[in-house]
Design a protein around this motif. Structure first.
Motif: not given
Length: 297
Positions: A105-116, A144-161
């Motif tokens: 639940l904590v290591d998700g799409f909002n963090d690029i390090q987990f995308h692979e 979040r790990r310190g990420k703003t809403d905008e950064e987290g959303l952008r990272n999620c979009k990058l992985g999910l798309e």
């Protein structure tokens, strides 16, 4: 006579697990049989498709849970992975919200390090979900790990798309769960409906939607019925639980579940509503039965 004997043989097979089912240990085999037989085949109204989260009843053997669920009128078991799908299929039950591709639940799409890892996991799981005849596969934003809403959303979009074309090919919906960050999942990023809807709009695909957990969203944002009405087109699935405490959804808690269920039905929702409460009652199946009765509007 043969039908009765068949039912009795099933009951005898689960008597050893009566404690897990929540029946008092002093209940005789005959009394258990009588109580079980007289509560078979509940006829529901058909306005809500009912499911139940596997983990909340994890101390009950899955075969036994399937048997009890069918008697209550439940047609699906949530949060079951490929290894247990054959058990659901044996009992003619759906898997309305599949899992098994997420890291946690904590290591998700909002963090690029987990995308692979996530892209690999979901790329392998999406075809399996489709092959089994299922539709929804759960995913999570992560902390979040310190990420703003905008950064987290952008990272999620990058992985999910990167996964959306595969999901569209196999007609599988990636469903991100809304969890509260106040009590249970501190620092979780997808903790309000507006953030989840913004992500869905950015992806512009019917193969990404939200899991609206009524319990979690009552804690973090409230205004449940209005939120459902305004955003139902982005919601694929619902979970329940009592607030406060995440226990039974009865008169001991603050939410009016019949009213919420009517609001969901009025949106034309054709998916499932899954019970995801942690029973306090020692008779867990009785609590589940009551929850379905409350929600069957």
């Amino acid at each position: 006579m043969s039908s009765s004997l068949s039912r009795r043989s099933v009951i005898k097979g689960i008597i050893a697990g009566t404690a897990a089912l929540g029946f008092p240990s002093s209940l005789s085999a005959f009394a258990l049989e009588e109580e079980t037989l007289k509560k078979e085949n509940v006829k529901l109204k058909g306005n809500i498709n009912h499911s139940v989260a596997r983990w909340c009843f994890g101390d009950i053997d899955l075969d036994a849970l399937c048997i009890e669920a069918k008697k209550i009128g439940i047609s699906g078991i949530d949060l079951v992975g490929p290894k247990e799908w054959p058990i659901l299929q044996k009992h003619g039950l759906d898997s309305p919200m599949c899992n098994g591709a997420e890291i946690n639940l904590v290591d998700g799409f909002n963090d690029i390090q987990f995308h692979e890892t996530l892209i690999k996991n979901y790329s392998e799981m999406i075809p399996l979900v489709a092959k089994a005849g299922y539709k929804n596969l759960i995913c999570f934003s992560g902390s979040r790990r310190g990420k703003t809403d905008e950064e987290g959303l952008r990272n999620c979009k990058l992985g999910l798309e990167k996964l959306i074309p595969l999901a569209e090919k196999y007609n599988v919906i990636l469903v991100m769960e809304l969890l509260n960050s106040k009590i249970n999942h501190k620092d979780y990023q997808c903790c309000n409906t507006s953030w989840g809807v913004a992500l869905a709009k950015s992806l512009q695909s019917e193969n990404f939607k939200l899991l609206y957990d009524i319990y979690h969203m009552q804690i973090d944002e409230g205004d449940v019925i209005r939120t459902i009405r305004d955003n139902h087109q982005y919601i694929a699935h619902y979970h329940t639980a009592g607030v406060p405490g995440r226990n039974e959804i009865d008169e001991t808690q603050e939410l009016n579940y019949p009213a919420i269920m009517r609001a969901i039905a009025e949106t034309g929702h054709k998916g499932y509503v899954a019970q995801e409460f942690i029973p306090k009652n020692t008779n867990k199946i009785s609590s589940l039965r009551n929850a379905i009765a409350i929600c069957d509007i």
